[in-house]
Motif scaffolding. Structure first.
Motif, short mmCIF file in Angstrom:
data_model
loop_
_atom_site.label_atom_id
_atom_site.label_comp_id
_atom_site.label_asym_id
_atom_site.label_seq_id
_atom_site.Cartn_x
_atom_site.Cartn_y
_atom_site.Cartn_z
N LEU A 58 -8.14 -5.39 -5.87
CA LEU A 58 -8.60 -4.17 -7.05
C LEU A 58 -7.58 -4.94 -8.36
CD1 LEU A 58 -8.41 -1.34 -8.80
CD2 LEU A 58 -5.89 -0.63 -7.23
N VAL A 59 -6.15 -5.46 -7.74
CA VAL A 59 -5.36 -6.68 -8.58
C VAL A 59 -6.73 -8.08 -9.00
CG1 VAL A 59 -3.82 -8.54 -8.62
CG2 VAL A 59 -3.25 -6.46 -7.61
N ASP A 60 -6.98 -8.55 -8.48
CA ASP A 60 -8.19 -9.17 -9.02
C ASP A 60 -9.03 -8.97 -10.16
OD1 ASP A 60 -9.34 -11.99 -8.43
OD2 ASP A 60 -11.27 -10.95 -9.38
N THR A 61 -9.79 -7.85 -9.96
CA THR A 61 -10.37 -7.17 -10.57
C THR A 61 -9.68 -6.60 -11.73
OG1 THR A 61 -11.56 -6.19 -9.16
CG2 THR A 61 -12.08 -4.84 -11.18
N LEU A 62 -8.80 -6.00 -11.98
CA LEU A 62 -7.90 -5.57 -13.49
C LEU A 62 -7.15 -7.05 -14.01
CD1 LEU A 62 -5.94 -2.48 -11.57
CD2 LEU A 62 -7.06 -2.15 -13.58
N TYR A 63 -6.72 -7.81 -13.78
CA TYR A 63 -6.50 -8.99 -14.88
C TYR A 63 -7.84 -9.79 -14.93
CZ TYR A 63 -1.21 -8.87 -13.73
OH TYR A 63 -0.24 -8.49 -13.67
N GLN A 64 -8.94 -9.82 -14.27
CA GLN A 64 -10.06 -10.12 -14.99
C GLN A 64 -10.84 -9.36 -16.25
OE1 GLN A 64 -12.30 -12.80 -12.87
NE2 GLN A 64 -12.03 -11.90 -10.93
N THR A 65 -10.43 -8.20 -16.28
CA THR A 65 -11.54 -7.33 -17.48
C THR A 65 -9.89 -6.95 -18.30
OG1 THR A 65 -11.16 -4.98 -15.61
CG2 THR A 65 -12.60 -6.29 -15.73
N ALA A 66 -9.30 -6.92 -18.11
CA ALA A 66 -7.69 -6.54 -18.64
C ALA A 66 -5.97 -6.92 -18.78
CB ALA A 66 -8.03 -4.21 -18.76
N PRO A 67 -6.38 -8.52 -18.37
CA PRO A 67 -5.24 -8.87 -18.00
C PRO A 67 -3.77 -8.61 -19.16
CG PRO A 67 -6.98 -10.62 -19.19
CD PRO A 67 -7.82 -9.01 -19.11
N TYR A 68 -3.81 -8.57 -20.41
CA TYR A 68 -2.53 -7.97 -20.86
C TYR A 68 -2.40 -6.35 -20.63
CZ TYR A 68 -2.70 -12.08 -23.35
OH TYR A 68 -3.05 -13.36 -23.59
N THR A 69 -2.98 -5.34 -20.41
CA THR A 69 -2.18 -4.72 -20.15
C THR A 69 -1.57 -4.52 -18.44
OG1 THR A 69 -3.85 -3.31 -21.64
CG2 THR A 69 -3.32 -2.22 -19.62
N SER A 70 -2.93 -5.08 -17.53
CA SER A 70 -2.12 -5.00 -16.64
C SER A 70 -0.89 -6.11 -15.52
CB SER A 70 -3.33 -5.83 -16.18
OG SER A 70 -4.23 -5.11 -15.33
N ALA A 71 -0.64 -6.84 -16.90
CA ALA A 71 0.84 -8.36 -16.32
C ALA A 71 1.56 -6.76 -17.26
CB ALA A 71 -0.26 -8.93 -17.49
N PHE A 72 1.30 -6.53 -18.66
CA PHE A 72 2.74 -5.24 -19.12
C PHE A 72 3.32 -4.10 -18.02
CE2 PHE A 72 4.25 -1.91 -20.77
CZ PHE A 72 5.17 -2.07 -21.80
N VAL A 73 1.95 -3.99 -17.41
CA VAL A 73 2.02 -2.41 -16.61
C VAL A 73 3.43 -3.58 -15.56
CG1 VAL A 73 1.19 -1.08 -15.06
CG2 VAL A 73 1.06 -0.93 -17.42
N THR A 74 2.74 -3.80 -14.57
CA THR A 74 2.72 -5.04 -13.84
C THR A 74 3.94 -4.77 -13.97
OG1 THR A 74 0.74 -5.34 -12.97
CG2 THR A 74 2.75 -6.43 -11.66
N CYS A 75 4.70 -6.42 -13.98
CA CYS A 75 5.56 -6.72 -14.38
C CYS A 75 7.33 -5.90 -15.08
CB CYS A 75 6.33 -7.74 -15.68
SG CYS A 75 4.48 -9.39 -15.05
N GLY A 76 6.70 -4.76 -16.16
CA GLY A 76 7.73 -3.73 -16.43
C GLY A 76 8.10 -2.98 -15.42
N ILE A 77 7.03 -2.88 -14.04
CA ILE A 77 7.40 -1.42 -12.39
C ILE A 77 8.15 -2.56 -12.06
CG2 ILE A 77 6.38 -0.20 -10.91
CD1 ILE A 77 4.02 0.47 -12.84
N LYS A 78 8.11 -4.05 -11.76
CA LYS A 78 8.18 -4.37 -10.76
C LYS A 78 10.21 -5.12 -11.16
CE LYS A 78 7.99 -8.66 -12.19
NZ LYS A 78 8.63 -9.16 -12.75
N ALA A 79 9.87 -5.10 -12.80
CA ALA A 79 11.44 -5.69 -12.65
C ALA A 79 12.44 -4.26 -12.67
CB ALA A 79 11.25 -5.83 -14.56
N SER A 80 11.35 -3.24 -13.50
CA SER A 80 12.49 -1.59 -12.96
C SER A 80 13.19 -1.27 -11.74
CB SER A 80 11.40 -0.66 -13.79
OG SER A 80 12.48 0.53 -13.38
N ALA A 81 12.04 -1.61 -10.62
CA ALA A 81 12.21 -1.74 -9.33
C ALA A 81 13.16 -2.92 -8.55
CB ALA A 81 10.92 -1.68 -8.57
N ALA A 82 13.50 -3.29 -9.51
CA ALA A 82 14.28 -5.21 -8.89
C ALA A 82 15.32 -4.87 -9.10
CB ALA A 82 13.81 -6.43 -9.70
#
Length: 266
Positions: A58-82
């Motif tokens: 799923l990550v592989d597909t998302l980052y090929q089809t919508a790389p910037y949106t996927s990057a923003f959501v992934t890294c924003g949630i990850k930073a909050s959780a950390a």
């Protein structure tokens, strides 16, 4: 999970030990092995293994089809959780030791502020906009343009060296401190002073390089280009726990001192 996180979080001011670096290397090798396997060759030996492979697909597909949106959501949630995890650990450390080492009111300050919302917002902004959007552009557009697409040793060495010096020291770390200063209503000078102070007194760079030197060798040498950001996001979850503690260390002390002053006035 707690077995892995606890020793990482409790790093001393002298830096991350060789055992912590070895743990990161094991995690990174496992992740890069999974990411580099062709999807059709992955064997589903257990339900957990199947779920993991589906998540990677799923990550592989998302980052090929919508790389910037996927990057923003992934890294924003990850930073909050950390950051939330780091704040929880800080509260627990003071709950167990604070009464003996500092004073009872020290524990009260931290108990009443289980999650510092402004601090967490600062990490979400930093995670989403810099670690997500900016790094997506830097690592998948600029780096291939500047260094080429080769995976030979000179190219990888040049990418790692440039990232750990120019990008890290002049862009990555300063932006984290400036973002936090902005959210807390402080000046950019205060943010930079805190950054240089943590480098000098809290071994910020020693901890940073202990994690990111081996991590970026894997990023540029093993991980497919379109999956660099999710890979970095997984590793930076552990790093942001440490950064959250280091960059907020004086804030906790200030809260304790304020509590003591107010109690003395009563």
């Amino acid at each position: 999970f707690n077995i892995m996180i606890t020793p990482i979080y409790s790093t001393s001011s002298q830096g991350v030990s060789p055992m912590h670096t070895l743990l990161f290397m094991i995690i990174m090798i496992s992740l890069t092995h999974a990411l580099n396997q062709p999807l059709h060759t992955r064997k589903h030996t257990t339900k957990l293994h199947y779920a993991f492979n589906e998540a990677v697909s799923l990550v592989d597909t998302l980052y090929q089809t919508a790389p910037y949106t996927s990057a923003f959501v992934t890294c924003g949630i990850k930073a909050s959780a950390a950051d939330i995890f780091a704040q929880t650990q800080e509260n627990r450390i003071f709950d167990s030791n604070g009464r003996q080492q500092m004073n009872e009111e020290s524990t009260v300050v931290l108990k009443n502020n289980q999650v510092d919302i402004l601090r967490n917002v600062a990490f979400v902004i930093y995670g989403g906009f810099y670690q997500g959007l900016a790094q997506q552009y830097i690592y998948t557009t600029l780096f291939p343009r500047w260094f080429g697409d080769s995976n030979d040793f000179p190219t990888i060495a040049a990418e790692v060296l440039f990232d750990l010096t120019i990008v890290s020291l002049c862009v990555c770390l300063p932006i984290a401190y400036l973002t936090k200063a902005m959210i807390f209503g402080k000046s950019w000078e205060d943010g930079l002073m805190k950054y240089f102070g943590d480098m000098k007194h809290r071994n910020l760079l020693g901890k940073y390089y202990s994690i990111w030197l081996p991590a970026q060798c894997c990023t540029f040498g093993l991980v497919p280009e379109h999956l660099r950001i999710p890979f970095i996001a997984m590793i930076s979850f552990f790093w942001l726990i440490i950064l959250s503690q280091v960059s907020s260390s004086e804030d906790v002390v200030d809260d304790i001192n304020v509590s003591r002053i107010e109690r003395n006035r009563r």
